[in-house]
Scaffold this motif. Structure first.
Motif, short mmCIF file in Angstrom:
data_model
loop_
_atom_site.label_atom_id
_atom_site.label_comp_id
_atom_site.label_asym_id
_atom_site.label_seq_id
_atom_site.Cartn_x
_atom_site.Cartn_y
_atom_site.Cartn_z
N GLU A 152 55.93 82.94 18.22
CA GLU A 152 56.97 83.42 17.32
C GLU A 152 57.18 82.42 16.20
N ASP A 153 58.05 82.82 15.28
CA ASP A 153 58.28 81.96 14.12
C ASP A 153 58.82 80.62 14.56
N ASN A 154 58.43 79.63 13.85
CA ASN A 154 58.86 78.29 14.20
C ASN A 154 59.13 77.52 12.92
N TRP A 155 60.22 77.90 12.28
CA TRP A 155 60.55 77.21 11.02
C TRP A 155 61.43 76.04 11.33
#
Lengths: 445, 716
Positions: free
Chosen positions: A440-443
């Protein structure tokens, strides 16, 4: 999907139509299978793949290192719960170390059409071997005059057990499994033969494609070839009569044919064969026999491709023939008239020094062409490029479409056998939670 | 530059530009720099923009792939860095990027020979290594979810057989090795700990016994001292002692605690009183036993306790109770031991012990102990009495020898002075020293004043590596030796300070140039005062004459010939003038003097001019000669002319290039592409020009050789 199911329940559409629609949709949405992998047992490029005709379950693969392996496409040998990937390892492997194994590259493998107890392999070490797939022993072997490029058995044969072999030699040899001897030698090509295909409608008709670019039709009961395809004899698209016929058949008998169980298949083959052979093939042969001898010479030099014919594939109904050549062209031939249908398949890149395997979906709508490192899916009747399957890192040699699962298997020089499946998985419906967690996104900022 | 404007644009949304265009600009700028890393501000900006919306992610994928296709390794490299940043962050980015993974590998790893990476090559290598590192990382992180990544990685690894950095495995292996090592040391420590547990009680008893004995010795000494009436605060001490004696029969721990308290107190008191105990006939036995005990203490008990401590500190135990208690005990014992030792030191017992066991503190296993500072001052008193006496004798002998010979060398002078302090009265010695000539040290001093000869060849070595007969009777006579040892000295001018010009400068300050006679800027050097004004002494004449006279002899030698002439000339004139001046004073003298000076100057001027003319002529001659030689050499080599032409062409070329370079400096990327002249190129160029001179030299040597061969036909 659900709407159609309800309609079928209500009886507003026929069950076969529902199946056909489902197949159509699935085969049009192929992508690299996420949860199904075939673990390649080969240490070199995969040259030939075939799914058995009896059960549509076992995949036979021959590779350049002389190894042959059988994979189960239905039952995974190993399932990794963490990544939800089902791995299909080879059930059995034959390679150079096996007793009487092939010494050089296996160029072509073929299941015995009736059951999975036997298979045939042709190799660059000049041998054609017939194997018992349970004992992994050589039952019979034929010594050829040159490298074997292709072997083929007729799926509809009931009166003979002949293996047609295309070799470096200009002649096509027919090996008889029953007697263990060569029965025929078909001479007519001026160069080696890379592609062979028995007609799907007549057990006596063999189609061969040579390196000089000619595609010849042979009736093995007669001497000499009766038809040489000429790329300049053309017709536009489908013939009106057969078009309707095809359409019908695609809807009914053809679609049915492959959804039917094994026992029913024999009868349908029989029906088809008798129908075609009596009604269509006869007059064609008669017409040819009345031709002036000079014309046959003129026919003899006709070419189907401006380079070697690398692959031949008849449609399931036996009306049409696909051919691909080193001129990077794919052509669709009307087997009845022997005409080029002039369907322009887009740009392909066909390279290599041996035959390829084309494949097409059983509903007759998609044609899969290995083209360099990708596989192109063309719409059969318009010639439009439908999809490009990217995943291999080297030249793709062969592809084989699973008729029941709508999956495509492809083998390449990068040693992989890739599975292309419709999204959503075939058998296993997995809980998506596990996958989402890691991916998943990992900002961070 | 462009960067700021782009950042500004990106910051202001209301520019009329779409996001995509903005992003394109930023990415273009970010990937279009010659630096090895992406600008941090730009990176942050890109990340923020991409994070903004899915549309931007799509745009970023397209744009980055576009940049990756550029035919420049640097652009690709920077794009790769950007891709990595986004790839590890955005899922959508991954999903969009993965279908193009094959193209990506082709463009970044360049594993196929028909798709080789673009120049410059150093950046291409960097690009490849970096991308392989990233691919490996991505495979570790996301390989399970993206088949393409796994396939690509496997293909590169197994089929193409590229060597991946294998970071994860390396780290794992290192970790494993470390843990293995730790485990082994722990095992060893556990073993030691077990042994320690077994023998601790016994050893503790042993140690405490020693300490007790020492304490008793101390008390005896104290008592002696008290009898002598030096100190009389003994109540505390005796109480402590009493305590100790009372509880002697009790269990070890308790006793030892009391004991610790007592000894600490004792130590404190010992610090308090400054008077040292003296070893006398009466307490000699006590001191002896104390010495013995101290030896035991420093050699055995202190190292033992330190070892225990290191074991206890490093061992890793589950049950900590017994371990803690033990550690406490050991620390206490250690403190006691140190205090006892300190007390001994205060009694003056340290030297002997430390001499015997100087390595007492060495086996500490890298753990800091607060001992320190003992060894230095303890060694000094031992050293002095031993070393001085023989030295003195020796020096005395040497001094006598040198006095006999009537000469002193530089080297022995020091020791001689040291020794003769006692032998001779000061004044006489001073006189002798003043008389004595100074000699530099040399090998001749070995045979100084020898009367007898020296055996010629005792070793049998005739020449280097050749052995000959040994004849012990052959002597080299003394006079011969003297001849061989003839000393030569070189003249060394006495250094004298040269006055600075010290003429006032226009910007303030004084001229600091130091010239002999004439400052090239301010003319003749004359004595000036602190402000730089010339000091007009009472008569110009006297000043000049004295100056001319005072020119030291060595200066006259080093000065140029013409100067010498002129000065001597002036000298004559001035001497004449002097005589006149003695006879008749007044204006005549001044006029004559002036006349003389002008004469001198005119002469000097003409001399100078002549010299310049001569020099010019010589230079012309030399130039002509060189031209002739060059022409000759050129004619000999067939390429000569071409070389000359080539050189010219090349030089003009390089001028042009330099111009271009200055134009392109702002680009940065193109300058990376340009081929830099390697060392080899430069050498080649140098050699090419050098070849002309080489040809001449070769010709000359050839001539010489032929003449030589003619004259000596039998030799080479």
């Amino acid at each position: 999907m659900w709407r159609e199911l309800r309609q079928r329940e209500a009886g507003s559409i026929r069950p076969s139509l529902l199946a056909k629609h489902a197949c159509y949709r699935r085969s049009r949405s192929l992508q690299l299978a996420k949860r199904k992998e075939i673990v390649s047992a080969h240490k070199s490029g995969v040259n030939s793949l075939q799914i058995d005709a009896a059960e549509s379950r076992y995949l036979l693969a021959g590779a350049s290192d002389g190894s042959i392996a059988i994979y189960d496409t239905q039952q995974a040998t190993h399932f990794d719960p963490s990544s939800q990937i089902a791995k299909h390892e080879a059930l059995s492997t034959i390679d150079r170390r096996t007793n009487e194994g092939h010494e050089y590259a296996v160029s072509s493998v073929h299941w015995y059409p009736i059951d999975t107890g036997l298979f045939v392999s042709g190799s660059f070490d000049r041998y054609v071997k017939i194997w018992d797939s349970n004992l992994l022993q050589v039952e019979l072997q034929f010594k050829m005059p040159g490298k074997v490029y292709a072997v083929a058995m007729s799926a509809v044969a009931s009166a003979h057990m002949l293996i047609a072999t295309g070799t470096e030699d200009v002649r096509v040899h027919l090996c008889d499994m029953a007697s263990g001897a060569f029965t025929h030698t078909l001479s007519g090509h001026r160069d080696g033969v890379w592609a062979l295909q028995w007609s799907a409608s007549s057990e006596w008709v063999l189609v061969t494609g040579g390196c000089e670019g000619a595609i010849r039709f042979w009736d093995i009961r007669r001497a000499g070839c009766f038809l040489v395809l000429d790329q300049h004899r053309t017709q536009i698209g489908q013939r009106s009569k057969s078009a309707s016929f095809i359409h019908d058949q695609a809807g009914t008998s053809n679609g049915m044919n492959h959804m039917e169980t094994n026992s029913e298949r024999g009868s349908s083959f029989l029906r088809k064969r008798t129908a075609h052979h009596t009604s269509i093939r006869r007059p064609e042969a008669a017409k040819l026999s009345r031709q002036h001898p000079g014309l046959t010479v003129a026919q003899g030099v006709a070419t189907a491709h401006y380079g070697s014919v690398t692959s031949l594939q008849t449609t399931y109904d036996g009306f049409y023939l696909f051919s691909a050549g080193l001129d990077s062209r794919v052509r669709l031939w009307d087997m009845e008239s022997g005409c080029n249908t002039l369907i322009n398949y887009g740009t392909t890149r066909i390279a290599g020094k041996k035959g390829l395997q084309l494949s097409f979906s059983p509903d007759g709508s998609l044609l899969f062409v290995p083209s360099d490192t990708i596989i192109q899916a063309y719409d059969v009747w318009t010639g439009n490029l439908h999809a490009t399957l990217k995943g291999h890192y080297d030249l793709v040699n062969c592809c084989s479409f699973h008729p029941l699962d709508q999956e495509l298997y492809s083998g390449s020089n990068d040693r992989q056998i890739l599975v292309w499946a419709p999204p959503g998985g075939t058998s296993e419906d997995l809980d998506p939670q596990t996958q989402v967690q890691a991916d998943e996104d990992n900002w961070s900022d | 530059m462009a960067k700021e404007s782009v950042l500004r644009n990106a910051g202001e949304e209301a520019q009329g530009k779409t996001d995509r265009q903005n992003l394109g600009d930023v990415i273009h700028v970010a990937t279009n720099s010659p630096h090895i890393a992406i600008d941090v501000a730009l990176l942050r900006c890109i990340k923020n923009m991409v994070r903004g919306s899915d549309e931007n992610v799509r745009a970023a994928v397209d744009l980055l792939m576009d940049r990756l296709k550029k035919n420049h390794a640097q652009v690709r490299y920077l794009s790769l860095l950007l891709i990595d940043e986004l790839f590890t962050r955005s899922k959508l980015f991954r999903a969009l990027f993965v279908p193009m993974f094959e193209t990506f590998l082709l463009l970044s790893v360049g594993y196929r020979s028909d798709y080789a990476l673009p120049p410059p090559s150093d950046r291409a290598a960097l690009l490849r290594s970096k991308s392989m590192e990233f691919v490996e990382k991505w495979n570790d992180m996301f390989g399970q979810h993206y088949r393409q990544i796994r396939l690509g990685y496997e293909y590169l690894k197994n089929t193409v057989r590229l060597q991946f950095p294998n970071l994860r495995e390396d780290a794992a292996r290192a970790e494993q090795q470390r843990s293995e090592r730790d485990r082994r040391t722990q095992e060893l420590l556990q073993k030691k700990y077990k042994r320690l547990q077994e023998e601790f009680a016994e050893k503790k008893k042993d140690t405490l016994f020693t300490l007790l004995e020492m304490e008793e010795c101390f008390t005896i000494l104290e008592a002696d001292q008290r009898e002598a009436g030096v100190i009389d605060h003994l109540d505390v001490r005796s109480m402590a002692h009493q305590h100790q004696e009372d509880e002697e029969g009790e269990d070890g721990e308790d006793q030892y605690e009391r004991y610790g308290a007592a000894s600490l107190r004792a130590m404190h008191e010992a610090q308090g009183d400054k008077v040292l105990h003296q070893e006398t006939q009466d307490n000699a036995a006590v001191f002896d036993s104390l010495r013995e005990l101290l030896k035991l203490l420093t050699n055995k008990h202190i190292p033992n306790t330190q070892e225990w401590m290191s074991i206890l500190m490093r061992v890793d135990l589950q049950e900590g109770k017994f371990h803690d208690a033990m550690l406490k005990e050991v620390i206490d014992i250690r403190n006691q031991l140190f205090s006892a030792r300190n007390q001994c030191e205060r009694l003056g017992l340290k030297c002997a012990i430390l001499e015997e066991n100087p390595t007492g503190e060495d086996n500490m296993d890298g753990i800091e102990w607060e001992v320190g500072g003992v060894s230095n001052d303890s060694f000094e008193p031992c050293y002095q009495p031993i070393s001085t006496s023989p030295e003195e004798q020796e020096a005395g002998v040497m001094a006598e020898g040198s006095h006999k010979s009537g000469d002193a060398t530089n080297n022995t002078l020091f020791s001689m002075r040291k020794s003769t302090d006692s032998l001779l009265p000061d004044t006489a010695r001073q006189g002798l020293l003043n008389e004595a000539p100074m000699l530099t040290w040399g090998s001749f001093l070995d045979n100084w004043g020898k009367e007898s000869g020296i055996p010629a060849n005792t070793r049998g070595l005739l020449l280097e590596s050749h052995w000959g007969q040994v004849d012990p009777d052959v002597l080299i006579p003394a006079d011969k030796i003297a001849e061989i040892n003839m000393r030569s000295t070189y003249y060394q001018p006495q250094s004298s300070d040269i006055r600075a010009c010290s003429a006032p400068l226009r910007k303030g300050g004084l001229c600091q140039r130091k010239d002999l006679h004439t400052c090239p800027l301010h003319g003749r050097i004359i004595p000036r005062d602190s402000l730089g004004k010339p000091i007009h002494s009472d008569s110009q004449l006297g000043e000049t004459s004295s100056r001319v006279d005072s020119v030291p002899s060595d200066r006259r030698v080093t000065s140029t010939k013409s100067m010498h002439e002129s000065t001597s000339d002036a000298d004559d004139q001035l001497k004449g003038a002097d005589m006149h001046a003695l006879e008749s004073k007044g204006q005549i003298v001044g006029a004559l003097l002036k006349q003389a000076i002008t004469n001198v100057r005119v002469k000097a001027e003409t001399n100078r001019k002549m010299k310049i003319v001569l020099r010019n002529k010589r230079r012309k001659d030399r130039e002509h000669n060189e031209a002739v030689l060059r022409a000759a050499a050129m004619g000999q080599t067939s390429q000569g002319l071409q070389e000359i032409l080539g050189e010219n062409v090349e030089s003009s070329d390089s001028h042009e290039r330099r111009g271009k370079a200055s134009h392109n400096r702002n680009g940065g990327l193109t300058s990376l592409l340009r081929k830099k002249p390697t060392v080899k190129d430069r050498l080649a160029k140098r050699l090419l020009t050098g070849r002309v001179t080489d040809a001449t030299v070769a010709q000359l040597t050839r001539d010489e050789e032929s003449s030589y061969r003619q004259s000596f036909p039998n030799q080479w």
